[in-house]
Design a protein around this motif. Sequence first.
Motif, PDB file in Angstrom:
ATOM      1  N   PHE B 100      28.865  52.131  37.884  1.00 53.42           N
ATOM      2  CA  PHE B 100      29.461  50.975  37.201  1.00 53.42           C
ATOM      3  C   PHE B 100      30.682  51.372  36.391  1.00 53.42           C
ATOM      4  CE2 PHE B 100      25.853  48.291  38.317  1.00 53.42           C
ATOM      5  CZ  PHE B 100      26.509  47.079  38.501  1.00 53.42           C
ATOM      6  N   LYS B 101      30.643  52.548  35.817  1.00 52.22           N
ATOM      7  CA  LYS B 101      31.846  53.021  35.131  1.00 52.22           C
ATOM      8  C   LYS B 101      33.003  53.126  36.119  1.00 52.22           C
ATOM      9  CE  LYS B 101      29.406  55.841  31.684  1.00 52.22           C
ATOM     10  NZ  LYS B 101      29.086  57.237  31.313  1.00 52.22           N
ATOM     11  N   GLN B 102      32.707  53.635  37.304  1.00 50.73           N
ATOM     12  CA  GLN B 102      33.754  53.851  38.296  1.00 50.73           C
ATOM     13  C   GLN B 102      34.276  52.546  38.885  1.00 50.73           C
ATOM     14  OE1 GLN B 102      34.310  57.465  37.655  1.00 50.73           O
ATOM     15  NE2 GLN B 102      34.963  57.149  39.751  1.00 50.73           N
ATOM     16  N   ILE B 191      23.113  40.582  37.175  1.00 45.92           N
ATOM     17  CA  ILE B 191      24.304  39.939  37.743  1.00 45.92           C
ATOM     18  C   ILE B 191      25.245  39.460  36.638  1.00 45.92           C
ATOM     19  CG2 ILE B 191      25.114  38.031  39.164  1.00 45.92           C
ATOM     20  CD1 ILE B 191      23.732  40.169  40.748  1.00 45.92           C
ATOM     21  N   ASP B 192      24.679  38.843  35.621  1.00 45.18           N
ATOM     22  CA  ASP B 192      25.508  38.342  34.512  1.00 45.18           C
ATOM     23  C   ASP B 192      26.319  39.464  33.884  1.00 45.18           C
ATOM     24  OD1 ASP B 192      24.817  35.753  34.810  1.00 45.18           O
ATOM     25  OD2 ASP B 192      23.306  35.717  33.221  1.00 45.18           O
ATOM     26  N   ARG B 193      25.640  40.532  33.566  1.00 40.12           N
ATOM     27  CA  ARG B 193      26.326  41.646  32.919  1.00 40.12           C
ATOM     28  C   ARG B 193      27.357  42.284  33.853  1.00 40.12           C
ATOM     29  NH1 ARG B 193      22.696  43.373  28.576  1.00 40.12           N
ATOM     30  NH2 ARG B 193      22.320  41.353  27.581  1.00 40.12           N
ATOM     31  N   ALA B 194      26.991  42.372  35.138  1.00 35.56           N
ATOM     32  CA  ALA B 194      27.907  42.992  36.111  1.00 35.56           C
ATOM     33  C   ALA B 194      29.180  42.176  36.263  1.00 35.56           C
ATOM     34  CB  ALA B 194      27.216  43.145  37.458  1.00 35.56           C
ATOM     35  N   CYS B 195      29.081  40.878  36.048  1.00 32.86           N
ATOM     36  CA  CYS B 195      30.252  40.014  36.157  1.00 32.86           C
ATOM     37  C   CYS B 195      30.970  39.843  34.819  1.00 32.86           C
ATOM     38  CB  CYS B 195      29.857  38.634  36.693  1.00 32.86           C
ATOM     39  SG  CYS B 195      29.189  38.680  38.366  1.00 32.86           S
ATOM     40  N   GLY B 196      30.348  40.337  33.768  1.00 36.75           N
ATOM     41  CA  GLY B 196      30.902  40.136  32.430  1.00 36.75           C
ATOM     42  C   GLY B 196      31.974  41.140  32.069  1.00 36.75           C
ATOM     43  N   ASP B 197      32.307  41.200  30.772  1.00 35.17           N
ATOM     44  CA  ASP B 197      33.404  42.048  30.315  1.00 35.17           C
ATOM     45  C   ASP B 197      32.931  43.215  29.455  1.00 35.17           C
ATOM     46  OD1 ASP B 197      35.526  40.799  31.547  1.00 35.17           O
ATOM     47  OD2 ASP B 197      35.624  39.240  30.009  1.00 35.17           O
ATOM     48  N   ASP B 198      31.633  43.338  29.281  1.00 34.34           N
ATOM     49  CA  ASP B 198      31.115  44.361  28.370  1.00 34.34           C
ATOM     50  C   ASP B 198      30.418  45.469  29.165  1.00 34.34           C
ATOM     51  OD1 ASP B 198      30.023  45.880  26.401  1.00 34.34           O
ATOM     52  OD2 ASP B 198      29.240  44.198  25.235  1.00 34.34           O
ATOM     53  N   LEU B 199      31.163  46.535  29.420  1.00 32.83           N
ATOM     54  CA  LEU B 199      30.605  47.634  30.208  1.00 32.83           C
ATOM     55  C   LEU B 199      29.399  48.258  29.521  1.00 32.83           C
ATOM     56  CD1 LEU B 199      30.609  49.675  32.530  1.00 32.83           C
ATOM     57  CD2 LEU B 199      32.396  50.948  31.343  1.00 32.83           C
ATOM     58  N   GLU B 200      29.512  48.445  28.210  1.00 28.16           N
ATOM     59  CA  GLU B 200      28.404  49.069  27.477  1.00 28.16           C
ATOM     60  C   GLU B 200      27.133  48.243  27.605  1.00 28.16           C
ATOM     61  OE1 GLU B 200      28.214  52.020  26.206  1.00 28.16           O
ATOM     62  OE2 GLU B 200      30.260  52.383  26.891  1.00 28.16           O
TER      63      GLU B 200
END
Lengths: 225, 225
Positions: B100-102, B191-200
């Motif tokens: 996910f970082k990459q 899915i929500d987090r993966a589409c969001g703006d907060d990597l952490e």
Amino acid sequence: MTALASLRPIADSTLRGQTVDRLRDLIVSGQVGAGVRLTETHLAKALGISRGPLREAIRELVDIGLLVSQPYKGIFVRSVTRRDIEEVYSLRTALEQFAFKQCWAKRTPEALANLRARHRALTKVIDSQSDPFGAIERELELHGWCYEVSGHTLLQKSWTRLRPNLQFYFVMHQQAHGRLGPRREAHDVYIDRACGDDLEAMLAHLEDHMQQGLKTTITFIEAME
Amino acid sequence: MTALASLRPIADSTLRGQTVDRLRDLIVSGQVGAGVRLTETHLAKALGISRGPLREAIRELVDIGLLVSQPYKGIFVRSVTRRDIEEVYSLRTALEQFAFKQCWAKRTPEALANLRARHRALTKVIDSQSDPFGAIERELELHGWCYEVSGHTLLQKSWTRLRPNLQFYFVMHQQAHGRLGPRREAHDVYIDRACGDDLEAMLAHLEDHMQQGLKTTITFIEAME
DNA sequence: TGCGATTTGTCCGTATGTATT
DNA sequence: TAATACATACGGACAAATCGC
């Protein structure tokens, strides 16, 4: 971890396993250069074995990444691009950070003494200035410490797969730049942090350490493209 | 990533490659149970091939971890311990966080649409309640997204090696617990987090998600020991 | 374009080593 | 100890694909 662990991996009993070792050493030592084609019949004759076990050994090295196979065309020693090195270093950073998280609570005094012993062995070989290939092996041995202490078998396997590729890069880099080997002080902070009490500091240093390693390793690519 | 990438890995042209696929599917689908011994001659006859390419295919599956080989004794379908599952989940957490970082900066609208499509495909199969095995495949397909988008070939290879083992665990778990498959809402936050703006936030959720997955997957081990 | 040489991929028969009974 | 079963290894052979002429 027992202090005696992983001194020398015992020779494999099967001819296939022995051939994997022989071929791997041949490649990572730079005796067969990148991009060279290997033909089964010639190689089998040269090694004094039949094609059967040789083919199986080749498959294993293809899986590790040291050889590339093109069906019906041939098998070749891998060639190295800048991107390959970048990928290995970035993945290695993630894996080694994970390894330190896993091993952090398991750093017994014996284990730490073992780490320092590996560091001494490395600096000693570097100081002798007569065995740059041995220095590379010692450096990889040093970095293997956290994987072993982690006790995480899957993680160790990942390192075992990654390590020959790193060794291959290092030797290529060394051959391109003459007798260099790793710098003497390159691991001083690494050892200090690894023996310290601040895990976050260790993880942060790993980023720097790998970034530095990437920068120096990648120089030999520039001259080739 | 192109949207068409990795729909179906094209069938390998060599008999060895085809055999790898067939054997892998046979194992991860649970048609040959854990611990079962495979004899080369019988298997070769059953598959209608000779022992040469079969042996090479077996080596590859041993390398992945689906088979274990004891020299001169035989090859067996792997058996699963609690520790195996814990190791796979912990390593997988580290790898997927790295993925996910990459991929974070590479999440184009098309890529995110593709992710949502995979999620829809998963929930659809779960709702149908008729294809738990397909649901497992869709879940792994969903998790494969970040590896593909990362564009990191080494990382993708790592996932390709890890994935069959996960599939094997999931199917074993399912066979032990009847028709279950993954829960419907298990990936909503993912899915929500993966589409969001907060990597952490995504990385933190991955810890929770994997911890939860480990807990549910591991239950079937308890009944076996 | 076609032809021949080379090499990989595949198959089979056989012999040997190892483990198990 | 002997005998059986099987993994491992060897060698020869042919088919299939590739490459060079």
